[in-house]
Design a protein around this motif. Sequence first.
Motif, PDB file in Angstrom:
ATOM      1  N   PRO A   1       0.454  -1.352   0.042  1.00  0.00           N
ATOM      2  CA  PRO A   1       0.164  -0.581   0.092  1.00  0.00           C
ATOM      3  C   PRO A   1       0.308   1.021   0.694  1.00  0.00           C
ATOM      4  CG  PRO A   1      -0.603  -1.467   1.287  1.00  0.00           C
ATOM      5  CD  PRO A   1       0.245  -1.848   0.927  1.00  0.00           C
ATOM      6  N   ALA A   2       2.414   0.714  -0.218  1.00  0.00           N
ATOM      7  CA  ALA A   2       3.157   1.857   0.740  1.00  0.00           C
ATOM      8  C   ALA A   2       2.975   3.015  -1.288  1.00  0.00           C
ATOM      9  CB  ALA A   2       4.003   1.991   1.028  1.00  0.00           C
ATOM     10  N   THR A   3       2.899   1.755  -2.012  1.00  0.00           N
ATOM     11  CA  THR A   3       3.567   2.465  -3.279  1.00  0.00           C
ATOM     12  C   THR A   3       2.890   3.013  -4.681  1.00  0.00           C
ATOM     13  OG1 THR A   3       3.041   0.144  -4.022  1.00  0.00           O
ATOM     14  CG2 THR A   3       5.053   0.622  -3.483  1.00  0.00           C
TER      15      THR A   3
ATOM     16  N   LEU B   1      10.250   0.549  -3.476  1.00  0.00           N
ATOM     17  CA  LEU B   1       9.808  -1.512  -2.822  1.00  0.00           C
ATOM     18  C   LEU B   1       8.901  -1.432  -4.237  1.00  0.00           C
ATOM     19  CD1 LEU B   1       7.955   0.623  -0.116  1.00  0.00           C
ATOM     20  CD2 LEU B   1       9.842  -0.813   0.442  1.00  0.00           C
ATOM     21  N   VAL B   2       9.358  -1.301  -5.266  1.00  0.00           N
ATOM     22  CA  VAL B   2       8.757  -1.744  -6.525  1.00  0.00           C
ATOM     23  C   VAL B   2      10.222  -2.202  -7.562  1.00  0.00           C
ATOM     24  CG1 VAL B   2       7.733  -1.206  -9.032  1.00  0.00           C
ATOM     25  CG2 VAL B   2       7.225   0.110  -6.551  1.00  0.00           C
ATOM     26  N   ASP B   3      10.142  -3.853  -7.986  1.00  0.00           N
ATOM     27  CA  ASP B   3      11.000  -3.964  -8.640  1.00  0.00           C
ATOM     28  C   ASP B   3      10.347  -3.855 -10.198  1.00  0.00           C
ATOM     29  OD1 ASP B   3       9.818  -6.205  -8.612  1.00  0.00           O
ATOM     30  OD2 ASP B   3      11.591  -7.216  -6.663  1.00  0.00           O
ATOM     31  N   ALA B   4      10.518  -4.829 -11.004  1.00  0.00           N
ATOM     32  CA  ALA B   4      10.058  -5.706 -12.552  1.00  0.00           C
ATOM     33  C   ALA B   4       8.923  -5.888 -11.917  1.00  0.00           C
ATOM     34  CB  ALA B   4      11.379  -5.684 -13.147  1.00  0.00           C
ATOM     35  N   THR B   5       9.053  -7.314 -10.512  1.00  0.00           N
ATOM     36  CA  THR B   5       7.970  -8.156 -10.871  1.00  0.00           C
ATOM     37  C   THR B   5       6.710  -7.644 -10.694  1.00  0.00           C
ATOM     38  OG1 THR B   5       9.217  -9.500  -9.335  1.00  0.00           O
ATOM     39  CG2 THR B   5       7.259 -10.212  -9.025  1.00  0.00           C
ATOM     40  N   GLU B   6       5.559  -8.341 -11.200  1.00  0.00           N
ATOM     41  CA  GLU B   6       4.402  -7.596 -10.931  1.00  0.00           C
ATOM     42  C   GLU B   6       3.826  -7.168  -9.780  1.00  0.00           C
ATOM     43  OE1 GLU B   6       1.924  -7.317 -15.647  1.00  0.00           O
ATOM     44  OE2 GLU B   6       1.663  -8.556 -14.455  1.00  0.00           O
TER      45      GLU B   6
END
Length: 270
Positions: A74-76, A104-109
């Motif tokens: 939820p922070a993203t 907190l975000v990378d290439a993984t959906e």
Amino acid sequence: MFTACDDVDGVIYNSNAGSNPTFLAFSSNVYTLPIERNSTGSVTVTLNSSTVSNVDRTYSIEVIPGTGLDAANPATYNVTASSITIPAGSYQGTLLITGQDNNLVDATEKTFSIRFLTANGESADTDIAQIRLFEVCALLDTFTGTYQTQQLTANLASALGPTFGNDTFVVQQGSNAFERFFEAEMYPAFGGLPVRTINMSFTCDGVFLSQSVNTGIGCSGNIIQLTRPTAGGPYTTSDDTVFELRYTENSTSSCGIAPRQTRVRFTKIN
């Protein structure tokens, strides 16, 4: 044996809400939210109505958190309003969803969903939309124009030929700066199959199929699907002359044929 079918028909517009039933639906059941590395991103969600009204129509929005390993943090993400309004005289309303990397975000959906709630006795078609967020890197070239395709992997079946027929296609920008799409007939060598929109996402780790594709062909009602692959196709962000799209072909194992990773090269000709 192969059988073919088409997609469900879209919303039929019947004009006045006072004299015709109203059908509501999101414009898509899946939206992509690319978030630039160490920065932000956004996507606009559209709610369609089959009728028009002389007053504003407002519908509450419910946020449904993701579950399991694919759940978005939820922070993203931020759904910027608790409702969506279709203005008087309009068939559509929009809702902005923003995203932020926050390391907190990378290439993984990662995913979460939203749902609109009907308010005045309307009928709902696609009332839930999934939001898929992932990390992207800045594109330094356009990646649009006319491209010649070449399937680099063998055909799924000899009767089908290449998925898109090794044809030329006009690649256009999609719903955000990191999405591209083209229109293609499925398995043209087989003949008579529908034209589909093929959506591609350019991520930091390659070019992916960003939305699953129902090809309209299969065995015993089990339709061949094109889905997101295990690894994206290579590209150079500053040079759009060549890139490679990868996808999982036949993820449903239709006709007893195992899923496989398919590679298609795009070479710019105009």
